[in-house]
Write a protein that holds these residues in place. Structure first.
Motif, PDB file in Angstrom:
ATOM      1  N   ALA A   1       0.832  -1.209   0.000  1.00  0.00           N
ATOM      2  CA  ALA A   1       0.000   0.000   0.000  1.00  0.00           C
ATOM      3  C   ALA A   1       0.867   1.260   0.000  1.00  0.00           C
ATOM      4  CB  ALA A   1      -0.923   0.007   1.218  1.00  0.00           C
TER       5      ALA A   1
ATOM      6  N   GLN B   1      -6.647  -1.353  -9.847  1.00  0.00           N
ATOM      7  CA  GLN B   1      -7.872  -1.607  -9.096  1.00  0.00           C
ATOM      8  C   GLN B   1      -7.624  -1.728  -7.588  1.00  0.00           C
ATOM      9  OE1 GLN B   1     -10.879  -1.564 -10.230  1.00  0.00           O
ATOM     10  NE2 GLN B   1     -10.567  -1.589 -12.438  1.00  0.00           N
ATOM     11  N   SER B   2      -6.429  -1.377  -7.122  1.00  0.00           N
ATOM     12  CA  SER B   2      -6.083  -1.509  -5.708  1.00  0.00           C
ATOM     13  C   SER B   2      -6.832  -0.498  -4.847  1.00  0.00           C
ATOM     14  CB  SER B   2      -4.571  -1.310  -5.530  1.00  0.00           C
ATOM     15  OG  SER B   2      -4.246  -1.120  -4.184  1.00  0.00           O
ATOM     16  N   LYS B   3      -7.613  -0.985  -3.890  1.00  0.00           N
ATOM     17  CA  LYS B   3      -8.376  -0.096  -3.006  1.00  0.00           C
ATOM     18  C   LYS B   3      -7.471   0.834  -2.192  1.00  0.00           C
ATOM     19  CE  LYS B   3     -11.790  -0.116   0.764  1.00  0.00           C
ATOM     20  NZ  LYS B   3     -12.536   1.027   0.220  1.00  0.00           N
ATOM     21  N   PRO B   4      -6.356   0.352  -1.624  1.00  0.00           N
ATOM     22  CA  PRO B   4      -5.469   1.272  -0.890  1.00  0.00           C
ATOM     23  C   PRO B   4      -4.976   2.431  -1.738  1.00  0.00           C
ATOM     24  CG  PRO B   4      -4.923  -0.982  -0.341  1.00  0.00           C
ATOM     25  CD  PRO B   4      -5.908  -1.053  -1.471  1.00  0.00           C
TER      26      PRO B   4
ATOM     27  N   ILE C   1      -6.459   3.663  -4.511  1.00  0.00           N
ATOM     28  CA  ILE C   1      -7.601   4.513  -4.855  1.00  0.00           C
ATOM     29  C   ILE C   1      -7.982   5.400  -3.670  1.00  0.00           C
ATOM     30  CG2 ILE C   1     -10.063   4.500  -5.425  1.00  0.00           C
ATOM     31  CD1 ILE C   1      -9.493   1.912  -7.047  1.00  0.00           C
ATOM     32  N   ASP C   2      -8.063   4.804  -2.489  1.00  0.00           N
ATOM     33  CA  ASP C   2      -8.472   5.561  -1.292  1.00  0.00           C
ATOM     34  C   ASP C   2      -7.434   6.607  -0.916  1.00  0.00           C
ATOM     35  OD1 ASP C   2     -10.621   3.879  -1.343  1.00  0.00           O
ATOM     36  OD2 ASP C   2     -10.247   2.932   0.598  1.00  0.00           O
TER      37      ASP C   2
ATOM     38  N   THR D   1      -7.305   9.478  -3.529  1.00  0.00           N
ATOM     39  CA  THR D   1      -8.540  10.267  -3.438  1.00  0.00           C
ATOM     40  C   THR D   1      -8.449  11.215  -2.255  1.00  0.00           C
ATOM     41  OG1 THR D   1      -9.858   8.504  -4.459  1.00  0.00           O
ATOM     42  CG2 THR D   1     -11.040  10.151  -3.158  1.00  0.00           C
TER      43      THR D   1
ATOM     44  N   PRO E   1      -9.527   4.217 -12.605  1.00  0.00           N
ATOM     45  CA  PRO E   1      -8.930   2.899 -12.857  1.00  0.00           C
ATOM     46  C   PRO E   1      -8.881   2.599 -14.358  1.00  0.00           C
ATOM     47  CG  PRO E   1     -10.653   2.771 -11.177  1.00  0.00           C
ATOM     48  CD  PRO E   1     -10.789   4.107 -11.861  1.00  0.00           C
TER      49      PRO E   1
ATOM     50  N   LEU F   1      -8.435   2.049   6.548  1.00  0.00           N
ATOM     51  CA  LEU F   1      -8.077   0.745   6.017  1.00  0.00           C
ATOM     52  C   LEU F   1      -7.468  -0.151   7.096  1.00  0.00           C
ATOM     53  CD1 LEU F   1      -6.609   1.857   2.578  1.00  0.00           C
ATOM     54  CD2 LEU F   1      -8.636   0.444   2.913  1.00  0.00           C
TER      55      LEU F   1
ATOM     56  N   GLU G   1     -10.331  -1.424   9.186  1.00  0.00           N
ATOM     57  CA  GLU G   1     -11.260  -2.341   8.526  1.00  0.00           C
ATOM     58  C   GLU G   1     -10.584  -3.571   7.918  1.00  0.00           C
ATOM     59  OE1 GLU G   1     -13.215   0.076   5.635  1.00  0.00           O
ATOM     60  OE2 GLU G   1     -14.389   1.190   7.135  1.00  0.00           O
ATOM     61  N   LEU G   2      -9.371  -3.399   7.379  1.00  0.00           N
ATOM     62  CA  LEU G   2      -8.718  -4.488   6.644  1.00  0.00           C
ATOM     63  C   LEU G   2      -7.448  -5.006   7.307  1.00  0.00           C
ATOM     64  CD1 LEU G   2      -8.970  -3.049   2.984  1.00  0.00           C
ATOM     65  CD2 LEU G   2     -10.517  -4.664   4.096  1.00  0.00           C
TER      66      LEU G   2
END
Length: 328
Positions: free
Chosen positions: A109, A175-178, A180-181, A184, A192, A311, A314-315
């Motif tokens: 990340a 497409q990695s959520k970390p 993107i978040d 942003t 993406p 993150l 939650e992850l």
């Protein structure tokens, strides 16, 4: 009669070798080393050094055969084959962490680590040991080691000198959520886009910038579509070298020492290669006309922190950004 017994024994040995990673001490031990990465990458050049050292020091008693460039499938295929003992060793990126120990995927990340040294100290410490224990105890995988692949940076049409310059900029991400978040949170508009479509998307103005290491920037010829590189180093990418644990434990003490010592030297060689490659590619990108900026990393990391804290909650509940920040 003796001939039938002899042929039967040969057949039994052949079946045993085909079935799994059993070590026969009076025969050549073969290590099939697979990777999805091309043989010309620093990772596979280091793997070749490993193979040469093992073959030389064992006087041919341990034969390392390399299958690079996806000859045995992608990373997912290699990981499954490794778990099953269908191959003895494989070279990955960080996919095994994301797949087998997702609560530790902060290793892949952005803005979690200060620099390369911070990544290594975390990996060599408690958190890295927990990952290695999960690999071994839950999946039958022995961790040979980790080598560096280089930093990720940003390319853009306009210079990025500070975090404020990212506001409203359309940035290509995977497409990695970390990713993107985090970006942003920095104020960018994350789009993406698949890598093969990146160059065209930049030329058409679909996006104004991208994230990636120097080799990706150069290979995809982004120097022909972008003018600036912001040296952010927001992620230091790494490569994991893994081995089937039953195979590793089945080696003799002398054989394990040969493998361990060769891996240590080859991984250090790989780190040297990655540093040299980064320097060489940076010079090539400069020669192609790209201009480099160096925004202050601390404000970028601070602005991304709320998104990363979420993150972690939650992850990645095994630790926190603050705990990792304290690792020195």
């Amino acid at each position: 009669m003796l001939r039938r017994i002899f042929l039967g024994l040969i057949g039994s040995c052949a079946l045993g070798l085909a079935a799994g990673p059993t070590i026969a001490q009076d025969k050549v031990v073969t290590i099939r080393l697979a990777s999805a990465f091309d043989q010309g990458t620093d990772m596979m050049r280091a793997a070749k050094r490993f193979a040469d050292l093992v073959n030389e020091r064992s006087k041919g008693a341990i034969d390392v055969k390399i299958f690079a460039g996806g000859q045995m499938g992608g990373e997912k295929d290699n990981l499954e084959a490794l778990k099953l003992g269908e191959i003895e060793m494989a070279v990955f990126g960080t996919y095994p962490i994301v797949s087998l120990a997702p609560k530790y995927s902060f290793f892949d990340a952005p803005f979690v680590f200060r620099d390369k040294d911070h990544v290594y100290k975390t990996w060599d410490g408690k958190l890295g040991k927990e990952v290695r224990d999960i690999f071994a105890k839950s999946h039958g995988i022995h961790t040979v080691g980790m080598m560096g692949r280089g930093y990720r940076h940003l390319t853009s049409n306009t210079p990025i000198n500070s975090v404020d310059d990212l506001k409203g900029m359309k940035l290509r991400m995977g497409q990695s959520k970390p990713f993107i978040d985090a970006f942003t949170a920095l104020g960018a508009v994350v789009v993406p886009i698949a890598l093969p479509e990146l160059f065209t998307s930049l030329k058409l103005g679909v996006v104004q910038g991208s994230d990636g290491p120097y080799d990706q920037i150069y290979t995809f010829k982004l120097q022909e579509a972008q003018k600036y590189i912001a040296v952010t180093g927001h992620l230091y990418a790494t490569s994991l070298w893994l081995m089937n644990d039953d195979f590793y434990e089945g080696l003799t003490e002398d054989q394990r020492k040969i493998v361990d010592d060769a891996a240590k030297e080859a991984l250090a060689y790989g780190d040297e290669l990655s540093v040299a490659s980064e320097e060489a590619l940076a010079e090539k990108l400069k020669a192609a006309g790209m201009q480099f900026t160096k925004p202050d990393y601390a404000p970028l990391m601070a602005k991304a922190k709320p998104a990363l804290d979420k993150l972690f909650a939650e992850l990645w509940s095994v630790t926190s950004a603050d705990e990792i920040a304290q690792i020195r």
